[in-house]
Structure formats: C-alpha cells, structure tokens
Design a protein around this motif. Structure first.
Motif, PDB file in Angstrom:
ATOM      1  N   UNK A  46       0.826  -1.214   0.000  1.00 34.42           N
ATOM      2  CA  UNK A  46       0.000   0.000   0.000  1.00 34.42           C
ATOM      3  C   UNK A  46       0.861   1.265   0.000  1.00 34.42           C
ATOM      4  N   UNK A  47       2.053   1.157   0.599  1.00 29.17           N
ATOM      5  CA  UNK A  47       2.974   2.303   0.562  1.00 29.17           C
ATOM      6  C   UNK A  47       3.373   2.581  -0.884  1.00 29.17           C
ATOM      7  N   UNK A  48       3.657   1.482  -1.601  1.00 35.37           N
ATOM      8  CA  UNK A  48       4.045   1.622  -3.012  1.00 35.37           C
ATOM      9  C   UNK A  48       2.913   2.287  -3.806  1.00 35.37           C
ATOM     10  N   UNK A  49       1.670   1.831  -3.584  1.00 33.17           N
ATOM     11  CA  UNK A  49       0.520   2.461  -4.253  1.00 33.17           C
ATOM     12  C   UNK A  49       0.442   3.950  -3.924  1.00 33.17           C
ATOM     13  N   UNK A  50       0.686   4.268  -2.643  1.00 31.05           N
ATOM     14  CA  UNK A  50       0.585   5.661  -2.207  1.00 31.05           C
ATOM     15  C   UNK A  50       1.631   6.532  -2.902  1.00 31.05           C
ATOM     16  N   UNK A  51       2.854   6.027  -2.985  1.00 31.01           N
ATOM     17  CA  UNK A  51       3.919   6.795  -3.648  1.00 31.01           C
ATOM     18  C   UNK A  51       3.576   6.992  -5.127  1.00 31.01           C
ATOM     19  N   UNK A  52       3.076   5.939  -5.767  1.00 30.47           N
ATOM     20  CA  UNK A  52       2.650   6.078  -7.172  1.00 30.47           C
ATOM     21  C   UNK A  52       1.551   7.140  -7.298  1.00 30.47           C
ATOM     22  N   UNK A  53       0.628   7.147  -6.323  1.00 28.76           N
ATOM     23  CA  UNK A  53      -0.467   8.117  -6.347  1.00 28.76           C
ATOM     24  C   UNK A  53       0.035   9.551  -6.191  1.00 28.76           C
ATOM     25  N   UNK A  54       1.033   9.735  -5.336  1.00 28.80           N
ATOM     26  CA  UNK A  54       1.601  11.080  -5.138  1.00 28.80           C
ATOM     27  C   UNK A  54       2.264  11.543  -6.440  1.00 28.80           C
ATOM     28  N   UNK A  55       2.990  10.624  -7.083  1.00 29.59           N
ATOM     29  CA  UNK A  55       3.635  11.006  -8.340  1.00 29.59           C
ATOM     30  C   UNK A  55       2.586  11.379  -9.394  1.00 29.59           C
ATOM     31  N   UNK A  56       1.519  10.574  -9.488  1.00 34.83           N
ATOM     32  CA  UNK A  56       0.473  10.850 -10.483  1.00 34.83           C
ATOM     33  C   UNK A  56      -0.156  12.217 -10.224  1.00 34.83           C
ATOM     34  N   UNK A  57      -0.361  12.541  -8.921  1.00 31.88           N
ATOM     35  CA  UNK A  57      -0.955  13.826  -8.555  1.00 31.88           C
ATOM     36  C   UNK A  57      -0.028  14.983  -8.908  1.00 31.88           C
ATOM     37  N   UNK A  58       1.257  14.824  -8.578  1.00 30.38           N
ATOM     38  CA  UNK A  58       2.213  15.907  -8.841  1.00 30.38           C
ATOM     39  C   UNK A  58       2.422  16.124 -10.350  1.00 30.38           C
ATOM     40  N   UNK A  66       7.928  15.994 -12.007  1.00 33.61           N
ATOM     41  CA  UNK A  66       8.026  14.685 -11.355  1.00 33.61           C
ATOM     42  C   UNK A  66       7.499  14.816  -9.928  1.00 33.61           C
ATOM     43  N   UNK A  67       7.464  13.711  -9.198  1.00 31.50           N
ATOM     44  CA  UNK A  67       7.137  13.740  -7.782  1.00 31.50           C
ATOM     45  C   UNK A  67       8.038  14.787  -7.118  1.00 31.50           C
ATOM     46  N   UNK A  68       7.483  15.580  -6.200  1.00 34.80           N
ATOM     47  CA  UNK A  68       8.202  16.775  -5.728  1.00 34.80           C
ATOM     48  C   UNK A  68       9.423  16.452  -4.864  1.00 34.80           C
ATOM     49  N   UNK A  69       9.364  15.330  -4.142  1.00 36.10           N
ATOM     50  CA  UNK A  69      10.357  15.065  -3.095  1.00 36.10           C
ATOM     51  C   UNK A  69      11.573  14.305  -3.622  1.00 36.10           C
ATOM     52  N   UNK A  70      12.687  14.484  -2.933  1.00 34.38           N
ATOM     53  CA  UNK A  70      13.884  13.705  -3.255  1.00 34.38           C
ATOM     54  C   UNK A  70      13.736  12.267  -2.760  1.00 34.38           C
ATOM     55  N   UNK A  71      13.161  12.122  -1.549  1.00 37.99           N
ATOM     56  CA  UNK A  71      12.972  10.794  -0.962  1.00 37.99           C
ATOM     57  C   UNK A  71      11.651  10.789  -0.197  1.00 37.99           C
ATOM     58  N   UNK A  72      11.054   9.614  -0.030  1.00 29.62           N
ATOM     59  CA  UNK A  72       9.847   9.458   0.790  1.00 29.62           C
ATOM     60  C   UNK A  72      10.064   8.283   1.747  1.00 29.62           C
ATOM     61  N   UNK A  73       9.503   8.390   2.954  1.00 27.70           N
ATOM     62  CA  UNK A  73       9.718   7.344   3.969  1.00 27.70           C
ATOM     63  C   UNK A  73       8.368   6.788   4.421  1.00 27.70           C
ATOM     64  N   UNK A  74       8.245   5.458   4.421  1.00 29.50           N
ATOM     65  CA  UNK A  74       6.972   4.823   4.764  1.00 29.50           C
ATOM     66  C   UNK A  74       6.983   4.323   6.212  1.00 29.50           C
ATOM     67  N   UNK A  75       5.809   3.906   6.733  1.00 26.49           N
ATOM     68  CA  UNK A  75       5.746   3.462   8.135  1.00 26.49           C
ATOM     69  C   UNK A  75       6.610   2.239   8.430  1.00 26.49           C
TER      70      UNK A  75
END
Ligand code: ZN
Ligand code: ZN
Length: 252
Positions: A46-58, A66-75
């Motif tokens: 689900x983290x992977x889905x979420x990151x894909x969703x953020x990229x699609x939104x950005x 591209x996705x705005x962040x350099x890195x993202x950290x999941x739970x």
C-alpha cells in the motif's frame, strides 16, 4: 538503509528535464498532509501504491515534472527514491528549493498521523543518505520560513527535540506503585483553551516512556490527544483521547 528504487516502485519517467542541485544547505522534512489511510501500516504494497499516487498527482494535477520530493519514507522504514539525490525538489515552496532537499514522511493530518519507530529510523536513514550526497547538515521542517503546518505537529516537535530514536534495548520503567489518577479529565477540544499542568506533564512523560513520540511540555493539545487515542486503541479501551481513571491506569 532499505531503499526502494524508482524501478522497484515502477515510477513513471519525469515529464521533462529535472534540474540538478549538486549541493544544498540542508534538508527539509514534509508530510503528505490531508488524509492518509491507517491501512498503510498493514502492508508495504500500500505504501508503493501511495507513492505512485503522489507522483500521479504531482505530474497530473500540479503539472510538475516529477514527484516533488527527493525521498519518501513509509511506516515500515523503507526509503522510496523520489527525484533522488542531487536534484532540485519542488516541495519547499517558491524560491526555497535551492537551499534544501526534501524528504516526505507518509503521514497525514488525519488517519495515519503517528510515526512508527521504523519510520523515524527511516527518516534518519534518508537524511544521512542525502548528507552523503551533497546535503549540508541543516535539518528543517517545511514550516520553517514558510506558511504551512507541514510536516505536522508530531514530526515537527520530534525535529525540534533533535530527532530522538527510542533505544529499544532500554526496558520500559516499571513503577512499583503507579501514580494515582490526578482527578482531572485531560482532554483537548479544538478552539478551546488547552489544559496545562503537572498532571499533563506526568501523562506525557509516561507516554514517552512507553516509546510514543511526544514532548512533555505540560500542554494537552492535539498531539497529546492523538497519542492518547493510539494508546487507548492498543489497550482495547474506548478511543476518545480523554485521560480518565481507566486510561490513566492502563498506561502503568
Ligand atoms: Zn511540506
Ligand atoms: Zn511501507
């Protein structure tokens, strides 16, 4: 560090040229904000889905390269490669991206609001990764110098406290005779004055001993209430964020 590369999370290609940023003063921490599903903690897919969703939104709604962040950290403490190291981010606000790279924690302002110990360790990993690749030592929250609540009260206090990590080898202190409930219901209501006092401090200290991420500032605000709800859920109590005799006793 448990890095998830762009290929591994099946990132889409950037929509255009990404600007290099060989070095910066430091790195800023962000959160997703808005609602993040608590289900995220159940499975890292689900983290992977979420990151894909953020990229699609950005890339879609925001029309960013591209996705705005350099890195993202999941739970789960995994670090997802966003734009990656030595690239200008799009996350810190107009004119502020030259000075700092950007890390985003997968936390919201509703739903999943409490970082796991694994996530805090992952954030440390992500800061270190960027420091080895051009980032200076400065550690900031998005809200420093910019009008936003990002990265949210819990992570921001954690940054201000020097990003402490719970030492899992220290046993949780056992109190032979648990202190008695102070006699006042501790609760937070939006828009009303916050409760302050020794009883609040004692409660926050105990939560911190139980390895919740909370500062013992003696003010019972939204973060204290949210942390109390997490404890109540863990102990099978009714979840209202109010510290009465039952919730108090359950913490000792
Ligand atoms: Zn932000
Ligand atoms: Zn995950």
């Amino acid at each position: 560090m448990d890095l998830v590369t762009r290929a591994e999370w099946r990132a889409r290609s950037p929509r255009g040229h990404l600007s290099p940023l060989p070095s910066a003063r430091g790195t800023k921490l962000h959160y997703v904000g808005s609602f993040v599903s608590p289900d995220l903690a159940k499975s890292c897919s689900r983290c992977l889905d979420t990151v894909q969703g953020i990229q699609a939104y950005h890339q879609g709604t925001n029309r960013w390269t591209d996705i705005a962040y350099n890195l993202l950290v999941c739970p789960h403490g995994r670090v997802f490669e966003g734009r990656g190291a030595r690239i200008l981010s799009a996350a810190n606000g107009p004119g502020l991206n030259q000075g700092h790279y950007a890390i985003c924690a997968l936390l919201g302002d509703r739903g999943l609001i409490q970082p796991t110990a694994a996530m805090l360790r992952g954030i440390h990993d992500a800061f270190a990764y960027l420091r080895e690749r051009g980032a200076g030592r400065e550690v900031r929250g998005h809200r420093d110098g910019y009008s936003t609540t990002c990265p949210g009260p819990v992570l921001y206090r954690w940054l201000q406290a020097g990003m402490p990590l719970a030492d899992d080898t220290t046993p949780i202190p056992r109190t032979p005779s648990p202190p008695r409930w102070p006699g006042r219901y501790l609760q937070y209501r939006h828009g009303q004055p916050m409760q302050r006092g020794q009883d609040v401090t004692a409660w926050q200290r105990r939560l911190a001993q139980l390895r919740y991420t909370i500062a013992a500032d003696g003010i019972y605000g939204a973060t204290s209430a949210a942390t109390t709800r997490v404890l109540q859920r863990a102990k099978g109590l009714s979840v209202d964020g109010v510290v009465g005799p039952k919730t108090w006793a359950a913490a000792w």
